[in-house]
Design a protein around this motif. Sequence first.
Motif, PDB file in Angstrom:
ATOM      1  N   THR A  48       0.810  -1.326  -0.114  1.00  0.00           N
ATOM      2  CA  THR A  48       0.007   0.077   0.036  1.00  0.00           C
ATOM      3  C   THR A  48       0.879   1.437   0.024  1.00  0.00           C
ATOM      4  O   THR A  48       0.456   2.248  -0.701  1.00  0.00           O
ATOM      5  CB  THR A  48      -0.908  -0.003   1.261  1.00  0.00           C
ATOM      6  N   LEU A  49       1.802   1.246   0.767  1.00  0.00           N
ATOM      7  CA  LEU A  49       2.701   2.555   0.929  1.00  0.00           C
ATOM      8  C   LEU A  49       4.165   1.985   0.774  1.00  0.00           C
ATOM      9  O   LEU A  49       4.652   0.938   1.382  1.00  0.00           O
ATOM     10  CB  LEU A  49       2.608   3.075   2.496  1.00  0.00           C
ATOM     11  N   HIS A  50       4.934   2.937   0.130  1.00  0.00           N
ATOM     12  CA  HIS A  50       6.329   2.700  -0.118  1.00  0.00           C
ATOM     13  C   HIS A  50       7.273   3.585   0.598  1.00  0.00           C
ATOM     14  O   HIS A  50       6.890   4.752   0.885  1.00  0.00           O
ATOM     15  CB  HIS A  50       6.655   2.942  -1.645  1.00  0.00           C
ATOM     16  N   LYS A  52       9.533   6.434   1.682  1.00  0.00           N
ATOM     17  CA  LYS A  52       9.457   7.769   1.132  1.00  0.00           C
ATOM     18  C   LYS A  52       8.044   8.371   0.472  1.00  0.00           C
ATOM     19  O   LYS A  52       8.049   9.513  -0.032  1.00  0.00           O
ATOM     20  CB  LYS A  52      10.717   7.971  -0.040  1.00  0.00           C
ATOM     21  N   ASP A  53       7.066   7.639   0.596  1.00  0.00           N
ATOM     22  CA  ASP A  53       5.848   8.239   0.348  1.00  0.00           C
ATOM     23  C   ASP A  53       5.507   9.301   1.391  1.00  0.00           C
ATOM     24  O   ASP A  53       6.232   9.110   2.630  1.00  0.00           O
ATOM     25  CB  ASP A  53       4.700   7.293   0.564  1.00  0.00           C
ATOM     26  N   ARG A  54       4.814  10.415   0.764  1.00  0.00           N
ATOM     27  CA  ARG A  54       4.451  11.562   1.637  1.00  0.00           C
ATOM     28  C   ARG A  54       2.893  11.516   1.731  1.00  0.00           C
ATOM     29  O   ARG A  54       2.423  11.567   0.877  1.00  0.00           O
ATOM     30  CB  ARG A  54       5.104  12.676   1.201  1.00  0.00           C
ATOM     31  N   LEU A  55       2.440  11.523   2.900  1.00  0.00           N
ATOM     32  CA  LEU A  55       0.966  11.483   3.230  1.00  0.00           C
ATOM     33  C   LEU A  55       0.526  12.624   3.848  1.00  0.00           C
ATOM     34  O   LEU A  55       1.039  13.295   4.659  1.00  0.00           O
ATOM     35  CB  LEU A  55       0.463  10.227   4.233  1.00  0.00           C
ATOM     36  N   PHE A  56      -0.772  13.016   3.736  1.00  0.00           N
ATOM     37  CA  PHE A  56      -1.335  14.034   4.716  1.00  0.00           C
ATOM     38  C   PHE A  56      -2.163  13.188   5.748  1.00  0.00           C
ATOM     39  O   PHE A  56      -2.894  12.081   5.367  1.00  0.00           O
ATOM     40  CB  PHE A  56      -2.512  14.787   3.907  1.00  0.00           C
ATOM     41  N   GLY A 175       1.775  10.787  -9.843  1.00  0.00           N
ATOM     42  CA  GLY A 175       1.608   9.661 -10.818  1.00  0.00           C
ATOM     43  C   GLY A 175       0.621   8.912 -10.403  1.00  0.00           C
ATOM     44  O   GLY A 175      -0.425   9.200  -9.748  1.00  0.00           O
ATOM     45  N   ASP A 176       0.822   7.629 -10.669  1.00  0.00           N
ATOM     46  CA  ASP A 176      -0.389   6.730 -10.461  1.00  0.00           C
ATOM     47  C   ASP A 176      -0.632   6.296  -8.865  1.00  0.00           C
ATOM     48  O   ASP A 176      -1.707   5.808  -8.424  1.00  0.00           O
ATOM     49  CB  ASP A 176      -0.212   5.275 -11.250  1.00  0.00           C
ATOM     50  N   ARG A 177       0.434   6.528  -7.929  1.00  0.00           N
ATOM     51  CA  ARG A 177       0.096   6.246  -6.571  1.00  0.00           C
ATOM     52  C   ARG A 177      -0.474   7.515  -6.019  1.00  0.00           C
ATOM     53  O   ARG A 177      -0.848   7.473  -4.778  1.00  0.00           O
ATOM     54  CB  ARG A 177       1.250   5.689  -6.050  1.00  0.00           C
ATOM     55  N   GLY A 179      -2.828  10.269  -4.629  1.00  0.00           N
ATOM     56  CA  GLY A 179      -4.212  10.393  -4.266  1.00  0.00           C
ATOM     57  C   GLY A 179      -4.911   9.692  -3.015  1.00  0.00           C
ATOM     58  O   GLY A 179      -3.804   9.266  -2.283  1.00  0.00           O
ATOM     59  N   LYS A 180      -6.023   9.573  -2.782  1.00  0.00           N
ATOM     60  CA  LYS A 180      -6.826   9.065  -1.788  1.00  0.00           C
ATOM     61  C   LYS A 180      -6.285   7.430  -1.421  1.00  0.00           C
ATOM     62  O   LYS A 180      -6.263   6.712  -2.464  1.00  0.00           O
ATOM     63  CB  LYS A 180      -8.206   9.092  -2.137  1.00  0.00           C
ATOM     64  N   LEU A 181      -5.935   7.321  -0.255  1.00  0.00           N
ATOM     65  CA  LEU A 181      -5.834   6.011   0.374  1.00  0.00           C
ATOM     66  C   LEU A 181      -6.702   5.184   0.661  1.00  0.00           C
ATOM     67  O   LEU A 181      -7.741   5.629   1.154  1.00  0.00           O
ATOM     68  CB  LEU A 181      -4.843   6.135   1.551  1.00  0.00           C
ATOM     69  N   GLU A 182      -6.767   3.907   0.194  1.00  0.00           N
ATOM     70  CA  GLU A 182      -8.102   3.047   0.434  1.00  0.00           C
ATOM     71  C   GLU A 182      -7.641   2.137   1.545  1.00  0.00           C
ATOM     72  O   GLU A 182      -6.437   1.596   1.763  1.00  0.00           O
ATOM     73  CB  GLU A 182      -8.332   2.275  -0.802  1.00  0.00           C
TER      74      GLU A 182
END
Length: 182
Positions: A48-50, A52-56, A175-177, A179-182
């Motif tokens: 789901t997450l990789h 260095k991903d950055r999230l709100f 890119g394709d990742r 957006g909203k997390l599910e």
Amino acid sequence: MEEDKKIKAKSETMEWVKSIFFAVIVAILIKTFIFNTTYVLGSSMYPTLHEKDRLFTNKISLYFSNPGRGDIVILKAPDNPSKDYIKRVIALAGDTVEIKDGKVYLNGEILEEDYIAENAYTHTYDEDTWLVPKGYVFVLGDNREEGASKDSRYFGCISVESIKGKANFRYFPFGDRFGKLE
């Protein structure tokens, strides 16, 4: 004339100082009570997450309701209070979680987990069954490889009060990742 220019410049400078001060106060309040950003380190939530991903991270919703099943949450690490973990809520107060033959069962029913890797095997450590007490949740990392995630299999159910926010939007990478997390 020169005196008027000095007064006007001083007044304008004070307005700038007030505006900047107000902006800083608003930013601190937003970061403290409404939302924050999270930087993913490690692979405990892969795929789901990789790293260095950055999230709100939404904080305000926790003032009105507890996290629900499937929510991705940021929590104070029970084994190291100076760290935060990011995990998925699997079970709520009153639920029973059992892990057998590499599958997660929630209240006796196999849990459909479309967010983990295909054919993933969920390992256990010392225990394989948990009853979630009132005021607690059971969390797992999406990466079920042995030793890949310190989660409720390792430290037990976690207090709802230790949850700092819900991760609900990936703002980097684009890119394709994105957006909203599910």
